[in-house]
Design an enzyme around this catalytic site. Structure first.
Site, short mmCIF file in Angstrom:
data_model
loop_
_atom_site.label_atom_id
_atom_site.label_comp_id
_atom_site.label_asym_id
_atom_site.label_seq_id
_atom_site.Cartn_x
_atom_site.Cartn_y
_atom_site.Cartn_z
N ASP A 59 0.83 -1.20 0.00
CA ASP A 59 0.00 0.00 0.00
C ASP A 59 0.87 1.26 0.00
O ASP A 59 2.03 1.22 0.42
CB ASP A 59 -0.91 -0.02 1.24
N HIS A 76 1.92 3.31 -9.22
CA HIS A 76 1.64 1.89 -9.38
C HIS A 76 2.75 1.16 -10.16
O HIS A 76 2.96 -0.05 -9.96
CB HIS A 76 0.31 1.69 -10.12
N LEU A 170 9.22 -22.11 -3.00
CA LEU A 170 8.33 -21.06 -2.54
C LEU A 170 7.02 -21.07 -3.32
O LEU A 170 7.02 -21.17 -4.54
CB LEU A 170 9.01 -19.70 -2.71
#
Length: 282
Positions: A59, A76, A170
């Site tokens: 965020d 962004h 992962l």
């Protein structure tokens, strides 16, 4: 070749035409896992205390851009670079699952121009990292409702999921078109339907059965041990509401475009100093 490396190569039986780089990279995956286990951790971190599952709410992009007189799109546009860095760190340091909150159900209501740009960033990020993820034995999954997303990204996501689903390192999960409330509602509807159809009895319903109706059933560790939110806000914003019941939270003031290795180490250090009681006594 897989016999020489000491592991079994598992290629899913489907009708996908496998790119040569997928097959070749999968052949050396086990060796990379062994090497990752030898990587020295940053000072103060202990491998046995590393969270198995890290949830991430990235965020602060718009506020970061506003402070610098930049456009929302420029804010962004930093997402891919930062996510790539964190994915590498998780893989190197022994985190087994990383779930990134990419696009929420609420984000889908943003102006079309902003939403399309945001989605295109994730599309490009996945496309540009698939080969590296294959080399690193990283598995990739998407949770959420993909139907409102552009068809182009649906295709890219599906290709990545299929190409990397046999990997055992992962597990990178990205939540797109995702909302915790929606996920729980859909699970309730599924369980209710099974009761109605006589597939299960009312007394069969417990937490374990319910969790099998959640989208996170695709991973070995569905509940985050550690949730990190960047940007200074202290809320979960409808992210993994069921799974976060006993997660440790870490709220960083750093905007995600500036979030790097030192910030991640700080979050992990904080986690490793906590005593997790799960409602019991120490």
């Amino acid at each position: 070749m897989s016999k020489l490396l000491g592991f079994k190569l598992v290629i899913p039986e489907d009708h996908v035409v496998w790119p040569s780089w997928v097959v070749l990279n999968t052949l050396v995956a086990a060796e990379l896992v062994n090497l990752s286990q030898q990587v020295e951790l940053p000072a103060g971190l202990r491998r046995e205390l590393m969270p198995k599952h890290v949830g991430l709410i990235p965020d602060g992009h718009r506020r970061w851009a506003h402070q610098r007189g930049l456009s929302v799109q420029q804010g962004h546009s930093t997402i891919g670079r930062r996510l790539t860095e964190l994915t590498r760190l998780c893989d190197k340091w022994g985190v087994q699952v990383l779930t990134v909150y990419g696009v929420s159900t609420e984000t889908l209501t943003r102006p079309k121009e902003e939403l399309d740009f945001l989605v295109s960033i994730f599309e490009e990020w996945v496309k540009s990292n698939m080969e590296e993820w294959a080399r690193q034995n990283i598995r990739f999954s998407v949770i959420g409702n993909k139907s409102p997303l552009p068809r182009s990204i649906e295709q890219v996501l599906s290709e990545a999921e299929v190409a990397l689903k046999a990997n055992s390192g992962l597990h990178l999960m990205v939540a797109l078109g995702y909302g915790g409330r929606y996920e729980i509602l859909q699970a309730c509807k599924s369980v209710s339907s099974k009761v109605k159809d006589g597939l299960i009895q009312l007394q069969d319903i417990d937490e374990s059965l319910f969790e099998q109706e959640l989208q996170t059933k695709c991973t070995k560790f569905p509940s985050p041990d550690l949730l990190i939110r960047t940007g200074g806000e202290c809320r979960v914003s409808n992210f993994m509401l069921w799974q976060l019941a006993y997660s440790e939270f870490y709220f960083s003031k750093t905007f995600f475009p500036n979030y790097g290795e030192a910030d991640f180490i700080e979050a992990l250090s904080s986690f490793q100093q906590r005593q997790r009681r799960y409602g019991g006594r120490s």
